[in-house]
Design a protein around this motif. Structure first.
Motif, PDB file in Angstrom:
ATOM      1  N   GLY A 255      -2.905  -5.523  -5.137  1.00  0.00           N
ATOM      2  CA  GLY A 255      -2.599  -5.900  -3.765  1.00  0.00           C
ATOM      3  C   GLY A 255      -1.342  -6.740  -3.681  1.00  0.00           C
TER       4      GLY A 255
ATOM      5  N   HIS B 250       0.832  -1.206   0.000  1.00  0.00           N
ATOM      6  CA  HIS B 250       0.000   0.000   0.000  1.00  0.00           C
ATOM      7  C   HIS B 250       0.868   1.259   0.000  1.00  0.00           C
ATOM      8  CE1 HIS B 250      -3.406   2.575   1.774  1.00  0.00           C
ATOM      9  NE2 HIS B 250      -3.827   2.116   0.618  1.00  0.00           N
ATOM     10  N   GLN B 251       0.416   2.283  -0.716  1.00  0.00           N
ATOM     11  CA  GLN B 251       1.178   3.528  -0.785  1.00  0.00           C
ATOM     12  C   GLN B 251       1.277   4.207   0.572  1.00  0.00           C
ATOM     13  OE1 GLN B 251      -0.738   5.858  -3.857  1.00  0.00           O
ATOM     14  NE2 GLN B 251       0.415   4.857  -5.490  1.00  0.00           N
TER      15      GLN B 251
ATOM     16  N   ASP C  65      -9.823   4.615   1.896  1.00  0.00           N
ATOM     17  CA  ASP C  65      -8.473   4.389   1.348  1.00  0.00           C
ATOM     18  C   ASP C  65      -7.539   3.635   2.291  1.00  0.00           C
ATOM     19  OD1 ASP C  65      -9.125   5.761  -1.047  1.00  0.00           O
ATOM     20  OD2 ASP C  65      -8.782   7.674  -0.042  1.00  0.00           O
ATOM     21  N   TRP C  66      -8.098   2.741   3.080  1.00  0.00           N
ATOM     22  CA  TRP C  66      -7.279   1.894   3.942  1.00  0.00           C
ATOM     23  C   TRP C  66      -6.991   0.579   3.242  1.00  0.00           C
ATOM     24  CZ3 TRP C  66      -6.466   2.016   9.665  1.00  0.00           C
ATOM     25  CH2 TRP C  66      -6.617   3.310  10.177  1.00  0.00           C
ATOM     26  N   SER C  67      -5.837  -0.001   3.542  1.00  0.00           N
ATOM     27  CA  SER C  67      -5.485  -1.328   3.047  1.00  0.00           C
ATOM     28  C   SER C  67      -6.073  -2.374   3.992  1.00  0.00           C
ATOM     29  CB  SER C  67      -3.965  -1.490   2.966  1.00  0.00           C
ATOM     30  OG  SER C  67      -3.614  -2.806   2.589  1.00  0.00           O
TER      31      SER C  67
ATOM     32  N   HIS D 297      -7.282  -1.836  -1.816  1.00  0.00           N
ATOM     33  CA  HIS D 297      -6.010  -2.540  -1.662  1.00  0.00           C
ATOM     34  C   HIS D 297      -6.133  -3.566  -0.554  1.00  0.00           C
ATOM     35  CE1 HIS D 297      -1.823  -3.266  -0.391  1.00  0.00           C
ATOM     36  NE2 HIS D 297      -1.526  -3.011  -1.653  1.00  0.00           N
ATOM     37  N   THR D 298      -5.603  -4.760  -0.788  1.00  0.00           N
ATOM     38  CA  THR D 298      -5.641  -5.790   0.239  1.00  0.00           C
ATOM     39  C   THR D 298      -4.364  -6.612   0.216  1.00  0.00           C
ATOM     40  OG1 THR D 298      -6.924  -7.641   1.162  1.00  0.00           O
ATOM     41  CG2 THR D 298      -6.864  -7.459  -1.235  1.00  0.00           C
TER      42      THR D 298
ATOM     43  N   SER E  57      -3.555   0.876   7.419  1.00  0.00           N
ATOM     44  CA  SER E  57      -3.840  -0.536   7.225  1.00  0.00           C
ATOM     45  C   SER E  57      -4.608  -1.070   8.420  1.00  0.00           C
ATOM     46  CB  SER E  57      -2.545  -1.336   7.055  1.00  0.00           C
ATOM     47  OG  SER E  57      -1.815  -0.904   5.923  1.00  0.00           O
TER      48      SER E  57
END
Length: 313
Positions: free
Chosen positions: A181, A93-94, A127-129, A152-153, A99
């Protein structure tokens, strides 16, 4: 080298110029390393294994990261039992500090499945992973929801990246990579999944995240490993309160949730293997209106929090 694990590697890396230094010189200062090298052919075999791991990583388009690398996940770096080396396939993740680990039983109730989807969607929209373990049940739902929402995962695996377990999630693993991901493991190519790996895998999930959302679990569920780790790392643990329907049915997969929502401080601390004071970071989620409150919970920057914990010590 046999007998050299993450703790030893942390010691070795503190040796001045250890990357350029002869291993025999370092061994003179570290008895465990010296003992490992005394085994005939051990260093040669270790180097052969290194070459094998590097070649497998290159063939599989994977990266091998150590805690010395700048792109090693920042939150994981500051846990006391952080894996010294991780294998990464895909894209991290950026903003790794954003997260959350979403975990739970392999056999959720209908409400548990719905809550997994709702909470995952909420975090993705912010926008959390989403970190989970690619297991059946809550893990699978969390990953699938994140992929479907174009979020994103990260799937943390309990074996080498040469395989996917369970096999039924091979397609999901591919979808995670295709969606941007990542798959992460602290175990080298060729490593099989054994019980001890799953426990450490669960702790690594918690280490990668600001906090853990434990959807549902019974009193002896594997999800409790990540839940305990979250509190031990000084992070938060959020637990949804079961629906009236699940409570009336006395569903076995909500028993840990019910205990955590109770006023029994001693039993909660005992199950989570923590001090009573740590329970201030255990939060019960009553409804979807509470979701924004989870995001506002304690944030970690540089390994410290307002609780005064420093994971570099």
């Amino acid at each position: 080298l046999k007998g050299i694990g993450p703790a030893s590697l942390h010691q070795i890396s503190k040796f001045p110029s250890f990357l350029e230094e002869d291993v025999g010189v370092i061994a003179n200062s570290l008895s465990k390393l010296k003992k490992s090298l005394e085994v005939s052919g051990s260093w040669k075999m270790a180097l052969e294994q290194v070459r094998y791991q590097v070649s497998q990583a290159e063939e599989s388009n994977c990266r091998i990261l150590s805690v010395l690398d700048s792109d090693y996940p920042s939150l994981l770096r500051f846990t006391k039992d952080a894996p010294y080396i991780i294998y990464v396939k895909g894209t991290l993740h950026q903003s790794p500090e954003k997260s959350v680990a979403i975990i739970g039983t392999r056999h959720p109730t209908r409400h548990g499945s719905l809550i997994t989807e709702r909470i995952t969607s909420f975090f993705v929209k912010n926008d959390w992973s989403i970190v989970s373990g690619l297991a059946l049940g809550c893990d699978t739902i969390a990953h699938q929801t994140a992929v479907a929402a174009r979020g994103h995962t990260i799937a943390v695996l309990a074996h080498g990246l040469q395989t996917i377990s369970p096999g039924s999630n091979k397609k999901l693993a591919s979808e995670i990579l295709e969606s941007g991901g990542a798959l992460i493991s602290e175990y080298g190519f060729g490593s099989a999944a054994i019980p001890a790996h799953f426990v450490k895998r669960d702790r690594t999930q918690a280490g990668l995240a600001q906090g853990v959302v434990m959807i549902q679990s019974d009193i002896k569920g594997g999800s409790l490993h990540a839940s305990r780790a979250a509190l031990q790392y000084g992070r938060w643990l959020a637990v949804p309160f079961p629906t009236e329907l699940d409570r009336q049915a006395a569903e076995p997969k909500i028993q840990a949730n019910m205990l955590f929502a109770s006023n029994d401080t001693n039993e909660k601390a005992s199950l989570l293997n923590c001090d009573a004071a740590d329970l201030q970071r255990l939060h019960i989620v009553e409804s979807k209106e509470d979701y924004p409150k989870i995001i506002e919970l304690e944030k970690y920057v540089g390994g410290t929090s307002k609780y005064g914990l420093d994971f570099l010590d």
